[in-house]
Design a protein around this motif. Structure first.
Motif, PDB file in Angstrom:
ATOM      1  N   LEU A   1       0.669  -1.171  -0.117  1.00 22.30           N
ATOM      2  CA  LEU A   1      -0.180   0.212  -0.164  1.00 22.30           C
ATOM      3  C   LEU A   1       0.919   1.008  -0.326  1.00 22.30           C
ATOM      4  CD1 LEU A   1      -2.631   1.215   0.239  1.00 22.30           C
ATOM      5  CD2 LEU A   1      -2.700   1.392   2.338  1.00 22.30           C
TER       6      LEU A   1
ATOM      7  N   VAL B   1      15.560  -6.325   5.795  1.00 21.02           N
ATOM      8  CA  VAL B   1      14.847  -6.247   4.498  1.00 21.02           C
ATOM      9  C   VAL B   1      14.161  -5.170   3.678  1.00 21.02           C
ATOM     10  CG1 VAL B   1      13.158  -7.821   3.102  1.00 21.02           C
ATOM     11  CG2 VAL B   1      14.612  -8.476   4.909  1.00 21.02           C
TER      12      VAL B   1
ATOM     13  N   ILE C   1      14.770  -3.356   0.535  1.00 17.74           N
ATOM     14  CA  ILE C   1      14.497  -3.378  -0.552  1.00 17.74           C
ATOM     15  C   ILE C   1      13.923  -1.631  -1.605  1.00 17.74           C
ATOM     16  CG2 ILE C   1      11.769  -3.698  -1.135  1.00 17.74           C
ATOM     17  CD1 ILE C   1      11.881  -6.539  -0.069  1.00 17.74           C
TER      18      ILE C   1
ATOM     19  N   VAL D   1      14.780  -1.700  -6.866  1.00 20.63           N
ATOM     20  CA  VAL D   1      13.259  -2.456  -6.677  1.00 20.63           C
ATOM     21  C   VAL D   1      12.115  -1.596  -6.197  1.00 20.63           C
ATOM     22  CG1 VAL D   1      12.348  -3.897  -5.977  1.00 20.63           C
ATOM     23  CG2 VAL D   1      14.369  -4.262  -6.846  1.00 20.63           C
TER      24      VAL D   1
ATOM     25  N   LEU E   1       5.828  -9.418  -7.517  1.00 21.99           N
ATOM     26  CA  LEU E   1       6.884  -8.999  -6.443  1.00 21.99           C
ATOM     27  C   LEU E   1       6.156  -8.275  -4.905  1.00 21.99           C
ATOM     28  CD1 LEU E   1       9.317  -9.798  -5.619  1.00 21.99           C
ATOM     29  CD2 LEU E   1      10.200  -7.933  -6.669  1.00 21.99           C
TER      30      LEU E   1
ATOM     31  N   ILE F   1       5.517 -10.300  -1.326  1.00 25.80           N
ATOM     32  CA  ILE F   1       6.378 -10.036  -0.627  1.00 25.80           C
ATOM     33  C   ILE F   1       5.616  -9.579   0.923  1.00 25.80           C
ATOM     34  CG2 ILE F   1       9.006  -8.658   0.635  1.00 25.80           C
ATOM     35  CD1 ILE F   1       9.256  -8.354  -2.152  1.00 25.80           C
TER      36      ILE F   1
ATOM     37  N   ARG G   1      15.434   1.906 -15.625  1.00 25.21           N
ATOM     38  CA  ARG G   1      15.299   0.648 -14.390  1.00 25.21           C
ATOM     39  C   ARG G   1      15.961  -0.869 -15.440  1.00 25.21           C
ATOM     40  NH1 ARG G   1      15.728  -3.354 -11.488  1.00 25.21           N
ATOM     41  NH2 ARG G   1      14.176  -4.159 -10.222  1.00 25.21           N
TER      42      ARG G   1
ATOM     43  N   MET H   1      18.888  -6.381 -11.643  1.00 19.29           N
ATOM     44  CA  MET H   1      19.115  -7.052 -10.104  1.00 19.29           C
ATOM     45  C   MET H   1      17.497  -7.219  -9.969  1.00 19.29           C
ATOM     46  SD  MET H   1      19.034  -3.131  -8.447  1.00 19.29           S
ATOM     47  CE  MET H   1      19.003  -3.772  -6.184  1.00 19.29           C
ATOM     48  N   ASN H   2      17.683  -7.906  -8.840  1.00 16.05           N
ATOM     49  CA  ASN H   2      16.126  -8.515  -8.538  1.00 16.05           C
ATOM     50  C   ASN H   2      16.254  -8.498  -6.619  1.00 16.05           C
ATOM     51  OD1 ASN H   2      17.526 -10.125  -7.377  1.00 16.05           O
ATOM     52  ND2 ASN H   2      17.046 -11.989  -8.482  1.00 16.05           N
ATOM     53  N   PHE H   3      15.177  -8.216  -6.141  1.00 11.89           N
ATOM     54  CA  PHE H   3      14.611  -8.623  -4.917  1.00 11.89           C
ATOM     55  C   PHE H   3      16.278  -8.716  -4.219  1.00 11.89           C
ATOM     56  CE2 PHE H   3      12.509 -10.824  -2.320  1.00 11.89           C
ATOM     57  CZ  PHE H   3      12.252 -11.876  -3.052  1.00 11.89           C
TER      58      PHE H   3
ATOM     59  N   SER I   1      19.027  -6.870  -3.933  1.00 15.48           N
ATOM     60  CA  SER I   1      19.029  -5.755  -3.122  1.00 15.48           C
ATOM     61  C   SER I   1      18.105  -5.839  -1.520  1.00 15.48           C
ATOM     62  CB  SER I   1      17.229  -4.595  -3.736  1.00 15.48           C
ATOM     63  OG  SER I   1      16.375  -5.504  -3.953  1.00 15.48           O
ATOM     64  N   ILE I   2      18.347  -6.977  -1.201  1.00 13.48           N
ATOM     65  CA  ILE I   2      18.481  -7.646   0.017  1.00 13.48           C
ATOM     66  C   ILE I   2      19.548  -7.672   0.809  1.00 13.48           C
ATOM     67  CG2 ILE I   2      18.167  -9.393   1.718  1.00 13.48           C
ATOM     68  CD1 ILE I   2      15.434  -9.913   0.032  1.00 13.48           C
TER      69      ILE I   2
END
Lengths: 353, 287, 256
Positions: free
Chosen positions: A55, A184, A188, A193, A220, A224, C105, C110-112, C115-116
């Motif tokens: 959200l 995390v 992110i 991302v 995605l 998550i 982008r 890169m994926n999540f 990034s983590i």
């Protein structure tokens, strides 16, 4: 440049202090009841971080969140109680199952425009609730799952073990998960991302013209978010050890929503601030427990109207206003010189709101 | 066979109630583009109004419904002014959240004022009539025919009165309506008024058949959403068709599925339909 | 000269009415092509078709010898077509520089998980995106405003920024939908300068514009649409003396 480094340092100092406080908390507050309230706040906060991602950062209102929370809790409940799994295996299983459910729901619903998605997610939330309520053979229906075992003891190398019937051990377990969640989320949000999610929140149309696959990015974010709802639910199962269908009802989602909105959607601190604040207020006003929405309902509306980014967002915009005032007047005509360090640290979300 | 006819009649009754609620929701959606999650709770307030007007003030059933419609129209207008009007220019999710706030308030308010227990409205038309071998309480027939009458009245209102046709024009073309100088404030207030009055009428008609309690609107509103999604979001004939389809699907489904899964029918129907046709069953292409 | 974009009898109908009908259109590599026409001629729909916002009802779109008909918007962007909108579209609540970082982008992988864990790929790509953003910002002349909130910059600067965002995706073809709408005469000059600069940097430009003086000075070639159909195509000189064009504009009571 100097102020930004200073604020960075002071920021770090604040985080360190807060971390230490959190670690020492069981020894500071002696009341078991208060510690219990804090544990619940952390648990809710973990779920709300998930809601915040979809959200607050991606701009999609999902009302199925409590459904995923319920899936997480019942997965742990059923696996440990009926199949005698170890909690430590059931916990990841719960997160994975909630994420899988998220993928399934997301695949259907995220193609829909904002209204449809919200309505659809509300229906999904109800389906999950009704399924849990009516699938007696699996979930014990309205009677609820009673006597979910606590997390299995962890043996310590020097003999002895950490036992989770102990409140302090539960506290540290939930705290660890909360720190993991915040870590995390922070990573992110401050990456490409996260920028992708925020681009979608700001304009799906524009996001797609710069080559962002809006659908997969939303998916995605949604998955998550379901993962963390599942994690929170799993912890709830191991801590409260009684599960009833109401925990997965959309009303629970509304409760998460309230905490998120008050704390501040689209901010990193928002979920924790909201969970702590709303729960302490609710707990200290026990007498209005069942009537609290007479106050909280209108409050939610007022927050949306006047502080759409909640307390945390309000704090940031206040800080920025002060910063702008401090800057010399000329700055308004001529932009201040841009420094590399500033860029790397620009958090677009700090200036929003 | 008789069982099916019986269920058919039940389905029509349910469909009539759904229809009145969904019509209001459609109107609001068409004009304001808000899914008003609190609409079902207006229905609940309407049910209490009719209940109290009948039991406490001993009013005639029809008078009670009429007065409740007026009361609810006023409440609807107040809600529009206080909640949705100030939020008209903010991102849509904010209006959704505000609607959730209104819903929570109404439900908690009703619990505070009237308690959480279930109440029953006195039956007015409790005689059983026999139509071609099917037994039906008069109340069910009253519901079906009154709903038809109200729909007729709504149709006349939309087609024959200035404000009605303005509402229709605005729901079809918002920008266009602004261009020809329609008072958007007036229209959105009227829409909320009419929609809430319809909810009150539905509640009054359904009252003697079902129980009255503070959270009675929760499930209903979601069903109404299923209906307007079925009907293509904002289409009035679509909502009417959707309402009867859902009513019949539920009551006929009850002959196949165990009773406790009855409420799932609606939602599973929605999931299936949205998976196949993301814009609803009756939506025109290009919207 | 080679073709970079061409459409073959491209058509779009809305409920029986055709907004764009059987348009054959081409853009040569390295030129500035302008699309003009009276209001409601279907110009914006035409852009929406090319950029993948609307699926065409018929015809083909070929971009550098590859068919892109029916591709969704983000896939079209990946192929190397960027666009701006008539009403300036930006991410309004962030900083000027943040608006451009995300433009890279589509070049990041890169994926999540990256990034983590802040993998080396993530670090490299974040750095590249920032460098790219800064380079583009200088290119569009907003280097000084990098760390200002978007809300605080002028309308003309926002136009530049919107073009910058499109450029940040490093397109081969740039579609500009009325870039000069809502800005005054002097600012038009500097905008024209920017568009020329973009072309000189090797990017093909295709624009919709109403300001005729600007179009005549800027464009190498012009295509004229009316009622969704192409009625003329040629150099500015040819178009100015084309009777059908004059008729279309006069007939539509449109004074350009």
């Amino acid at each position: 440049m100097t102020p930004s480094i200073n604020s960075l340092r002071s920021g770090k100092a604040i985080y360190l202090a807060l971390g230490l406080l959190a670690l020492a908390l069981p020894y500071i507050i002696t009341s078991k009841y208060l510690l219990h309230v804090v544990i619940m706040c952390y648990m809710y906060a973990i779920a709300i971080y998930g809601l915040n991602l979809i959200l607050g950062y991606t701009g999609q209102l999902s009302l199925a969140h409590a459904g995923f929370y319920g899936i997480g809790a019942y997965t742990v409940g059923i696996l440990t109680l009926k199949l005698h799994w170890s909690f430590w295996l059931a916990l990841p299983a719960a997160c994975i199952l909630a994420s899988l459910a998220g993928i399934l729901v997301g695949l259907i619903s995220l193609r829909l425009k904002s209204h449809y998605f919200t309505i659809f997610s509300l229906c999904v939330g109800l389906i999950l609730f009704l399924t849990i309520e009516h699938w007696d053979s699996l979930t014990e229906g309205v009677r609820g799952l009673i006597g979910v075992p606590p997390p299995n003891p962890i043996p310590l190398p020097g003999g002895g073990s950490i036992v989770f019937t102990d409140l302090n051990a539960q506290y540290y377990l939930v705290l660890l998960c909360l720190v993991f969640t915040i870590f995390v989320m922070n990573r992110i949000i401050n990456s490409m991302v996260g920028r992708t999610f925020m681009a979608i929140r700001n304009s799906e149309e524009l996001a797609s013209t710069i080559g962002i696959n809006v659908f997969t990015s939303k998916l995605l974010s949604f998955v998550i978010s379901a993962f963390f709802a599942g994690l929170a639910g799993a912890l709830f199962a191991g801590y409260i050890r009684f599960l009833g269908p109401p925990m997965s009802h959309p009303n629970m989602t509304f409760e998460f929503l309230l905490m998120l909105l008050i704390g501040g959607q689209g901010t990193l601190a928002g979920p924790l601030v909201g969970a702590l604040l709303v729960n302490t207020v609710t707990e200290s006003l026990q007498f209005m427990q069942s009537y609290r929405y007479v106050v909280f309902g209108p409050f939610l509306i007022l927050v949306v109207m006047f502080f759409p980014r909640g307390i945390t967002g309000g704090y940031y915009s206040l800080k920025n206003r002060i910063r702008l005032k401090k800057q010399p007047r000329a700055a308004h005509k001529e932009a201040p010189p841009v420094l590399a360090a500033d860029h790397a640290k620009t958090k677009s979300e700090e200036l929003r709101g | 066979m008789e069982l099916y006819f019986q269920q058919l009649l039940n389905g029509l009754t349910l469909g009539s109630i759904y229809c009145l609620v969904a019509l209001g929701l459609t109107l609001i959606y068409g004009i304001m583009h808000i899914p008003n999650f609190a609409h079902g709770h207006l229905y609940m307030v309407g049910a209490y109004c009719v209940l109290f007007l009948c039991t406490l003030y001993g009013l005639n059933y029809w008078m009670a419904i009429l007065i409740s419609m007026v009361i609810l129209a006023v409440i609807g207008i107040i809600m529009e002014r206080l909640v949705f009007h100030p939020l008209r220019d903010s991102p849509p999710t904010n209006s959704f959240i505000a609607a959730v706030g209104a819903l929570l308030f109404l439900e908690a308010g009703a619990t505070v004022l009237w308690g959480a227990d279930y109440r029953r409205m006195p039956e007015v038309f409790d005689k059983v009539v026999n139509i071609f071998g099917i037994m039906a309480t008069q109340q069910r027939l009253v519901v079906i025919f009154s709903a038809l009458a109200l729909m007729g009245a709504l149709y006349l209102f939309m087609k024959k009165t200035l404000i009605g046709s303005t509402i229709e024009a605005m729901s079809q073309d918002r920008e266009g309506a602004f261009l020809v100088g329609i008072d958007a404030n007036m229209v959105s207030m009227m829409t909320f008024g009419v929609a809430s009055a319809l909810a009150a009428a539905a509640a009054g008609l359904a009252g003697p058949l079902f129980l009255v309690f503070p959270s009675m609107g929760g499930l209903l509103i979601i069903k109404a959403f299923v209906i307007i999604v079925l009907g293509g979001m904002g289409s009035i004939p679509g909502a009417v068709a959707g309402a009867y389809i859902l009513g019949l699907a539920e009551s006929l489904g009850a002959t196949v599925f165990p009773a406790e899964y009855k409420d799932l029918v609606a939602f599973i129907l929605l999931v299936i339909i949205l998976s196949i046709r993301p814009t609803g069953l009756f939506a025109k292409e290009g919207r | 000269m080679t073709l970079i974009l061409n459409t073959e009898s491209l058509t779009k109908t809305f409920g029986g009415l055709s907004a764009v009908s059987t348009v054959d259109f081409n853009v040569q590599k390295g030129e500035i092509m302008a699309v003009i026409g009276p209001n409601g001629a279907g110009k914006s729909t035409f852009f929406n078709l090319i950029s993948g916002f609307l699926p065409p009802s018929g015809g083909r779109i070929v971009f550098s010898e590859e068919e892109i008909t029916g591709l969704p918007a983000h896939a079209v962007a990946l192929k190397g077509i960027a666009r701006t909108f008539q009403t300036t579209h930006l991410f309004p609540n962030s900083l000027v520089i943040d608006n451009l970082i995300i433009g890279n982008r589509l070049r990041t992988r890169m994926n999540f998980m990256d990034s983590i864990f802040k993998t080396s790929r993530a670090r490299r790509e974040e750095r590249e995106s920032l460098d790219n953003a800064r380079e583009i910002l200088d290119f569009v002349g907003l280097g000084e405003a990098a760390s200002r909130p978007v809300d605080s910059i002028s309308q003309e600067a926002k136009k530049r920024l919107a073009i910058g965002l499109a450029l940040a995706t490093r397109p081969r073809l740039l579609l500009l939908d009325e870039p000069a709408a809502g800005i005054n005469f002097n600012e038009t000059e500097s905008l024209m300068h920017l568009i020329n600069k973009i072309r000189d940097s090797g990017i093909t430009v295709c624009l919709i514009e109403h300001k005729m003086k600007m179009v005549m000075n800027l464009a190498d070639r012009i295509t004229v649409l009316n009622y969704g159909m192409k009625i003329a195509e040629g150099t500015p000189g040819e178009i100015q003396s084309d009777l059908r064009v004059i008729e279309a504009y006069l007939g539509g009571n449109e004074v350009a």
